[in-house]
Structure formats: structure tokens, C-alpha cells
Design an enzyme around this catalytic site. Structure first.
Site, PDB file in Angstrom:
ATOM      1  N   LYS A  56       0.839  -1.205   0.000  1.00 24.42           N
ATOM      2  CA  LYS A  56       0.000   0.000   0.000  1.00 24.42           C
ATOM      3  C   LYS A  56       0.874   1.255   0.000  1.00 24.42           C
ATOM      4  CE  LYS A  56      -3.836  -2.443   2.090  1.00 24.42           C
ATOM      5  NZ  LYS A  56      -4.574  -2.840   3.294  1.00 24.42           N
ATOM      6  N   GLN A 100      -4.429  -1.373   9.595  1.00 22.82           N
ATOM      7  CA  GLN A 100      -4.423  -2.709   9.002  1.00 22.82           C
ATOM      8  C   GLN A 100      -5.049  -3.723   9.964  1.00 22.82           C
ATOM      9  OE1 GLN A 100      -3.349  -3.478   5.785  1.00 22.82           O
ATOM     10  NE2 GLN A 100      -4.234  -5.469   6.233  1.00 22.82           N
ATOM     11  N   ASP A 123     -10.776   3.327   4.123  1.00 20.47           N
ATOM     12  CA  ASP A 123     -11.132   1.906   4.013  1.00 20.47           C
ATOM     13  C   ASP A 123     -12.650   1.726   3.910  1.00 20.47           C
ATOM     14  OD1 ASP A 123      -9.148   0.018   3.752  1.00 20.47           O
ATOM     15  OD2 ASP A 123      -8.657  -0.035   5.882  1.00 20.47           O
TER      16      ASP A 123
END
Ligand code: NDP
Length: 294
Positions: A56, A100, A123
Site C-alpha cells: 500500500k 491494518q 477503508d
């Protein structure tokens, strides 16, 4: 007679195309003095998570975005993590924040996700953003299902006057991250949607109705050729590492070789949904930076 094979939807190629567009938009924003910034937070040493966050951060650099990586030890307390998120929420150089998952068991995942400012929740996991999707006013949509929709757009099934009216979409899996938002996006594209899960009776028959079948189950090669309607579009979200005794390779939730002979379109694993997921993270970060600029 040559055997039928499905048209492969190449996630790497599509991701490259979308990332070129994102990079151009980043350049335009930078000329106005704004550099889109993403903060990635990783707690603990989970090897798969380490690979994901590295990818990422690298993807951000490639499109010209600024990114910061916060690696915290597994012993980090929930209060310490929440304090970092609070600081990032107030940091004007950061437009998107990604924690994460999974977080270590002693940390409450829900509290952490809700602590991220909804305007920086790239997200799309915050309840406010989930609700916005539900009422048809999406802001940040979970990256994996958003990437799947880009794939449907790329093959002309949706967008530019096309939608899924009259088509049946079946989503196998109902997680908050993939299955549920996927079903909602398909519904907004006018498909008739069925969501299947571990309590579904006669899953094969349900799947067999699908013009668009999305597998997000987490079980290697779970969807077999007999479950697929000839000509269907099959999107394989699954990422499963086979045991070393079976070759140790990555496979999806779809039995690629079998389904390849029945489906009309099929995504490979790897090289399918995975690259699109990261691309949509970049897209969401760009949207966040644009919103902040207004
Ligand atoms: P979850 O484990 O959260 O959800 C799996 C879903 O599959 C659940 O809803 C579960 O049902 C359902 N399920 C499990 N077994 C069966 C069964 N026998 N029959 C029918 N349904 C079943 O997984 P995620 O949604 O997070 O991820 C799914 C897969 O996608 C995984 O392989 C994951 O690694 C991959 N993934 C890939 C991404 C990418 O970028 N390509 C991103 C995110 C995930 P129930 O709710 O009843 O338990």
C-alpha cells in the site's frame, strides 16, 4: 472443436489504467499545493499484514502521494493506538487513515475503526460511511467491493447507460468488509441480489442462478464448475495460501481451471481483485484529499 475458456479479467492491467488516471489527478492537486497523504498503521508482526502495508505504501509513492507508516509493537495498548489515531485525525497533511486488520486480540477492533474520522476513513469501514453506502450516497466504499465494481465497469456491464437490471447477482460471503458492501453496490446497480453464507441451503443451486457471481468465502477452490451458470461473470475475491504439501501457492475461492470452462468472464488469483483493492484505496485517498481541499 476448441474448448470454451472464459475471458480473463486482468486486474493488473485495469489497475495500471486506473492508477495512471489517479496519478494525473494527484499531479493536478499538487499544482494547487495539496499532496494527498495516507497514514498506514500496523500493530504487531503478522507476516501477511506486513506484505499488505508495504504494498500500500509503495502504491502511494508510485502515484505521487505522500504516505507515512506507523509500525507499532504487538504490546501496544488500545489507548496508545487511539491516541495515535486522534493525532492523525488532526494532522492536516494526512487525508486518509488506514489501520491494518486484524489488530491484536486485546484491542477492540470496532472502537478503533470508529475512532478514525469518517472524513479520513479511506477503508470505508466507519459506520457513517457504511450507512452512506446503504442509503445510496456513498463517500468511501470498502476497497475490495469497489474494485470488483470497477471490473464490471471495465467489461461494460455497468456504467455509460448500462446496469444490471434484469440480472441476478449472487454474493457468497457476508462480511462487513466484502460481502455486505458488495451486495449493496450490486443492488444500487439494479441487480437482483442474493447473499449466501454458511447457513444457506443448497448453495450450488443459489450460485447457479447467478449472471454475476462474487465469491468472498475464504475457502480454496470452493466454487466449482457445476455451481456456475454457463456464461456467468465470476469474480473471485478469495486469497488462500495452500499448505506446502499442496504446493504452497495462492489460490482463490473459485476452482479456476474448472470454472474457466463454464464462465463467460473470470478473474484470476493472483492478478485479479487484489491489485484493484489497492487501487481503490488510492482512489479513496484522492477523494479524501479533494474533499479536504474544498
Ligand atoms: P470472512 O471470513 O469475514 O467471511 C467469509 C464469509 O464466507 C462469511 O460470511 C461466511 O459465512 C461465508 N462462508 C464460509 N464458509 C461458507 C460455506 N461453506 N458456505 C457458504 N458461505 C460460507 O472473510 P472476508 O469476507 O474478509 O474475506 C473473504 C475472502 O476474500 C478471504 O479469502 C480473504 O482473504 C479474501 N479477501 C481478499 C481481498 C482482496 O483484496 N482480494 C480483500 C479482503 C478479503 P458466515 O457469515 O455464515 O460465517
Amino acid at each position: 472443436m476448441t474448448a470454451h475458456t472464459a475471458i480473463r479479467i486482468d486486474g493488473n492491467a485495469l489497475a495500471a489504467k486506473v492508477r495512471d488516471r489517479i496519478a494525473a489527478d494527484v499531479t493536478a492537486l499538487k499544482s494547487r499545493g495539496i499532496t494527498p497523504g495516507l497514514a498506514v498503521v500496523l500493530v504487531g508482526e503478522d507476516p501477511a499484514s506486513q506484505v499488505y502495508v508495504r504494498n500500500k505504501v509503495a502504491a502511494c509513492a508510485k502515484v505521487g502521494m505522500h504516505s507515512v507508516m506507523h509500525r507499532l509493537p504487538v504490546s501496544t495498548t488500545e489507548a496508545e493506538l487511539l491516541a495515535l489515531i486522534d493525532a492523525l485525525n488532526r494532522d492536516a497533511t494526512i487525508h486518509g487513515i488506514l489501520v491494518q486488520l486484524p489488530v491484536p486480540k486485546h484491542i477492540n477492533e470496532k472502537r478503533v475503526l470508529e475512532a478514525v474520522a469518517a472524513a479520513k476513513d479511506v477503508d470505508g469501514f466507519h459506520a457513517e460511511n457504511v450507512g452512506a453506502l446503504m442509503i445510496g450516497e456513498p463517500r468511501f466504499v470498502s476497497c475490495t467491493p469497489a474494485g470488483c465494481m470497477e471490473m464490471l465497469k471495465d467489461i461494460g456491464l455497468i456504467g455509460e447507460g448500462a446496469d444490471l437490471r434484469g440480472k441476478h447477482a449472487v454474493v457468497v460471503g457476508r462480511s462487513n468488509i466484502v460481502g455486505k458492501p458488495m451486495a449493496m453496490l450490486l443492488l444500487h446497480a439494479n441487480a437482483t441480489v442474493t447473499i449466501c453464507h454458511s447457513g444457506t441451503k443448497d448453495l450450488a443451486a443459489q450460485c447457479h442462478q447467478a449472471d454475476v457471481l462474487v465469491a468472498a468465502v475464504g475457502r480454496p477452490r470452493f466454487i466449482t464448475a457445476d455451481m456456475v451458470k454457463p456464461g456467468a461473470v465470476v469474480i473471485d475475491v478469495g486469497i488462500n495460501r495452500l499448505p506446502e504439501s499442496e504446493g504452497g501457492k495462492l489460490v482463490g475461492d473459485v476452482d479456476f481451471d474448472g470454472v474457466n470452462q463454464v464462465a463467460g468472464y473470470l478473474t484470476p488469483v493472483p492478478g485479479g481483485v487484489g491489485p484493484m483493492t489497492i487501487t481503490m484505496l488510492l482512489q479513496n485517498t484522492l477523494v479524501a484529499a479533494n474533499l479536504a481541499a474544498k
